[in-house]
Enzyme design. Sequence first.
Site, PDB file in Angstrom:
ATOM      1  N   ASP A 162       2.007   2.468  -3.565  1.00 34.12           N
ATOM      2  CA  ASP A 162       1.146   2.392  -4.549  1.00 34.12           C
ATOM      3  C   ASP A 162       0.913   3.899  -5.166  1.00 34.12           C
ATOM      4  O   ASP A 162      -0.097   4.659  -4.920  1.00 34.12           O
ATOM      5  CB  ASP A 162      -0.450   1.858  -4.055  1.00 34.12           C
ATOM      6  CG  ASP A 162      -1.365   1.555  -5.057  1.00 34.12           C
ATOM      7  OD1 ASP A 162      -1.027   2.100  -6.281  1.00 34.12           O
ATOM      8  OD2 ASP A 162      -2.435   0.708  -4.670  1.00 34.12           O
ATOM      9  N   SER A 185      -2.508   4.718  -7.067  1.00 36.24           N
ATOM     10  CA  SER A 185      -3.615   5.184  -6.004  1.00 36.24           C
ATOM     11  C   SER A 185      -3.399   6.467  -5.489  1.00 36.24           C
ATOM     12  O   SER A 185      -4.301   7.259  -5.406  1.00 36.24           O
ATOM     13  CB  SER A 185      -3.825   4.141  -4.894  1.00 36.24           C
ATOM     14  OG  SER A 185      -4.206   2.981  -5.201  1.00 36.24           O
ATOM     15  N   TYR A 210      -8.479  -5.234  -9.123  1.00 35.31           N
ATOM     16  CA  TYR A 210      -8.807  -4.450  -9.988  1.00 35.31           C
ATOM     17  C   TYR A 210     -10.153  -4.984 -10.617  1.00 35.31           C
ATOM     18  O   TYR A 210     -10.588  -6.162 -10.308  1.00 35.31           O
ATOM     19  CB  TYR A 210      -7.981  -4.349 -11.118  1.00 35.31           C
ATOM     20  CG  TYR A 210      -6.680  -3.517 -10.839  1.00 35.31           C
ATOM     21  CD1 TYR A 210      -6.764  -2.146 -11.109  1.00 35.31           C
ATOM     22  CD2 TYR A 210      -5.481  -3.986 -10.398  1.00 35.31           C
ATOM     23  CE1 TYR A 210      -5.797  -1.271 -10.802  1.00 35.31           C
ATOM     24  CE2 TYR A 210      -4.357  -3.329 -10.073  1.00 35.31           C
ATOM     25  CZ  TYR A 210      -4.633  -1.782 -10.355  1.00 35.31           C
ATOM     26  OH  TYR A 210      -3.668  -0.802 -10.097  1.00 35.31           O
ATOM     27  N   GLN A 226       0.830  -1.174  -0.064  1.00 34.77           N
ATOM     28  CA  GLN A 226       0.056  -0.105  -0.023  1.00 34.77           C
ATOM     29  C   GLN A 226       0.832   1.338   0.027  1.00 34.77           C
ATOM     30  O   GLN A 226       0.470   2.148  -0.852  1.00 34.77           O
ATOM     31  CB  GLN A 226      -0.919  -0.086   1.206  1.00 34.77           C
ATOM     32  CG  GLN A 226      -2.181  -0.434   0.857  1.00 34.77           C
ATOM     33  CD  GLN A 226      -3.251  -0.554   2.070  1.00 34.77           C
ATOM     34  OE1 GLN A 226      -2.796  -0.272   3.109  1.00 34.77           O
ATOM     35  NE2 GLN A 226      -4.309  -1.205   1.887  1.00 34.77           N
TER      36      GLN A 226
HETATM   37  P1  NAD Z   1      -9.139   2.263 -10.576  1.00 36.38           P
HETATM   38  O1  NAD Z   1      -8.791   1.061 -10.819  1.00 36.38           O
HETATM   39  O2  NAD Z   1      -9.084   2.295  -8.689  1.00 36.38           O
HETATM   40  O3  NAD Z   1     -10.863   2.543 -10.641  1.00 36.38           O
HETATM   41  C1  NAD Z   1     -11.513   2.424 -11.625  1.00 36.38           C
HETATM   42  C2  NAD Z   1     -12.826   2.025 -11.302  1.00 36.38           C
HETATM   43  O4  NAD Z   1     -13.518   1.650 -12.206  1.00 36.38           O
HETATM   44  C3  NAD Z   1     -12.949   0.507 -10.712  1.00 36.38           C
HETATM   45  O5  NAD Z   1     -13.689   0.690  -9.310  1.00 36.38           O
HETATM   46  C4  NAD Z   1     -13.847  -0.413 -11.455  1.00 36.38           C
HETATM   47  O6  NAD Z   1     -14.558  -1.131 -10.928  1.00 36.38           O
HETATM   48  C5  NAD Z   1     -14.461   0.718 -12.224  1.00 36.38           C
HETATM   49  N1  NAD Z   1     -15.088   0.244 -13.622  1.00 36.38           N
HETATM   50  C6  NAD Z   1     -14.396  -0.607 -14.355  1.00 36.38           C
HETATM   51  N2  NAD Z   1     -15.283  -0.650 -15.638  1.00 36.38           N
HETATM   52  C7  NAD Z   1     -16.336  -0.026 -15.134  1.00 36.38           C
HETATM   53  C8  NAD Z   1     -17.781  -0.011 -15.860  1.00 36.38           C
HETATM   54  N3  NAD Z   1     -17.735  -0.365 -17.129  1.00 36.38           N
HETATM   55  N4  NAD Z   1     -18.518   0.863 -15.415  1.00 36.38           N
HETATM   56  C9  NAD Z   1     -18.238   1.477 -14.227  1.00 36.38           C
HETATM   57  N5  NAD Z   1     -17.200   1.104 -13.453  1.00 36.38           N
HETATM   58  C10 NAD Z   1     -16.030   0.752 -13.995  1.00 36.38           C
HETATM   59  O7  NAD Z   1      -8.611   3.425 -11.022  1.00 36.38           O
HETATM   60  P2  NAD Z   1      -8.073   4.713 -10.372  1.00 36.38           P
HETATM   61  O8  NAD Z   1      -6.783   4.753  -9.990  1.00 36.38           O
HETATM   62  O9  NAD Z   1      -9.310   5.343  -9.537  1.00 36.38           O
HETATM   63  O10 NAD Z   1      -8.145   5.632 -11.837  1.00 36.38           O
HETATM   64  C11 NAD Z   1      -9.420   6.128 -12.439  1.00 36.38           C
HETATM   65  C12 NAD Z   1      -9.158   6.763 -13.777  1.00 36.38           C
HETATM   66  O11 NAD Z   1      -8.540   7.900 -13.602  1.00 36.38           O
HETATM   67  C13 NAD Z   1      -8.062   5.786 -14.659  1.00 36.38           C
HETATM   68  O12 NAD Z   1      -8.402   5.765 -15.785  1.00 36.38           O
HETATM   69  C14 NAD Z   1      -6.664   6.450 -14.324  1.00 36.38           C
HETATM   70  O13 NAD Z   1      -5.971   6.397 -15.464  1.00 36.38           O
HETATM   71  C15 NAD Z   1      -7.358   8.131 -14.315  1.00 36.38           C
HETATM   72  N6  NAD Z   1      -6.466   9.016 -13.931  1.00 36.38           N
HETATM   73  C16 NAD Z   1      -6.350  10.012 -14.524  1.00 36.38           C
HETATM   74  C17 NAD Z   1      -5.600  11.184 -14.131  1.00 36.38           C
HETATM   75  C18 NAD Z   1      -5.511  12.325 -14.819  1.00 36.38           C
HETATM   76  O14 NAD Z   1      -4.749  13.263 -14.528  1.00 36.38           O
HETATM   77  N7  NAD Z   1      -6.511  12.370 -15.988  1.00 36.38           N
HETATM   78  C19 NAD Z   1      -4.804  11.007 -13.143  1.00 36.38           C
HETATM   79  C20 NAD Z   1      -4.890   9.711 -12.432  1.00 36.38           C
HETATM   80  C21 NAD Z   1      -5.587   8.875 -12.787  1.00 36.38           C
END
Ligand code: NAD
Length: 386
Positions: free
Chosen positions: A134, A137, A232, A131
């Site tokens: 990570d 996260s 995941y 953790q």
């Molecule tokens: P995460 O894996 O913790 O969360 C993603 C969630 O999406 C999971 O809980 C999963 O169950 C859910 N999910 C998957 N398929 C789904 C669906 N069809 N319908 C509904 N929910 C669904 O990921 P995270 O660390 O929270 O990151 C989330 C997103 O944010 C990622 O795409 C990551 O790359 C993005 N992110 C973007 C930035 C940015 O600056 N734009 C920065 C960090 C993370």
Amino acid sequence: MRVGVPRETRDGERRVALTPNTVKRLVESGHEVRVEAGAGKKAYFPDSKYVEAGARVVRAASSLWGEADILVKVNPPGPRRSVHEIELLREGAVLVGLLNPLGDPLVIQRLADRMITAFSMEMIPRVSRAQSMDALSSQAAVAGYRAVLLGASTLGKFFPMLTTAAGTMRPARVFILGAGVAGLQAIATARRLGAVVEAFDIRPAVKEEVESLGATFVKVELEEETEGTGGYAREVSEAAKDREREVLAERIAAADVVITTAQVQGKRAPLLVTEGMVASMSRGSVIVDLAAEQGGNCELTVPGKELVRGGVTIAGPLNLPSSMPTHASQMYSKNASSLLEYIVREGELHLDFEDDIIDGCCVSHEGVVRHERIREAIAQEKSRKA
Ligand code: NAD
């Protein structure tokens, strides 16, 4: 060991891989730390703080890269003036960073060719022992927080309910799609600002967490397994996505702000918000699509851009953590130094590939790209370029 911290050269990047507090701890535990001049400046950590922490601030990138035993970065190595940063590393050195091994796999091949032992912070498994390492996260928590602030500052309405002499303003309705790390932080932030929040995730296990943050969990019966490995989600079928879109359409039409964070590791982000759904939203509403870099959860998202369709703003921000560089760096620094403490024991690199953490995040060692998924991505990229 000699630890190097370079200045990040990627456009718009303001984070630094190790902060002065972490450097101090590393120096106290016997490491020599060199920091490139100005490395922490954009995150508000001046060179003087690194000197106070016991680091040596160096100006020549070549000595920093070429003499480091372990180089700690935020972004993958890239071009720097006329050379590629990988060429500056000495053979056999260790590199730690968010190396984007599936998005840009040829970098990993190049690291292997140069005999670099590389650790990709994205590949740290989501197990409780890891953790503190990570980084996905920690950085997603920053992104979830910033996404809500972006939505709130774009919306022409208050988030909280306001009762004033000039009338009562109803609270904003925020809908969050995907309740992983970014989504949960977005829920918490939107609630703190006083919005009425609804959320949905394909993993039913998160319902309790969503509710404990004061949001309503929207239920969709998907009738298939949605939990994958390593904490995941698993990719669901197109039929399940259709079912999901049917239920979500109504919630999206009623929302002032939609924040989408749905993602399955290593896959294109699921397309959940169609052009038709955007058209159903009221003028002035906002969509913030955090999955923009993985193809977007909204059909109209353009990565890195903000556009307006039928009065609805659709933002696809990239690298939100860099927009809050002090705390994003502090958290990343903690993650990276926890990994360093894990792989270096008594001044020596200690790599036990039976250990799931080391096996998971070490992507290149002794000239070999270590994961089948990355080797496949390299082959695909090579054939695409041929
Ligand atoms: P995460 O894996 O913790 O969360 C993603 C969630 O999406 C999971 O809980 C999963 O169950 C859910 N999910 C998957 N398929 C789904 C669906 N069809 N319908 C509904 N929910 C669904 O990921 P995270 O660390 O929270 O990151 C989330 C997103 O944010 C990622 O795409 C990551 O790359 C993005 N992110 C973007 C930035 C940015 O600056 N734009 C920065 C960090 C993370």
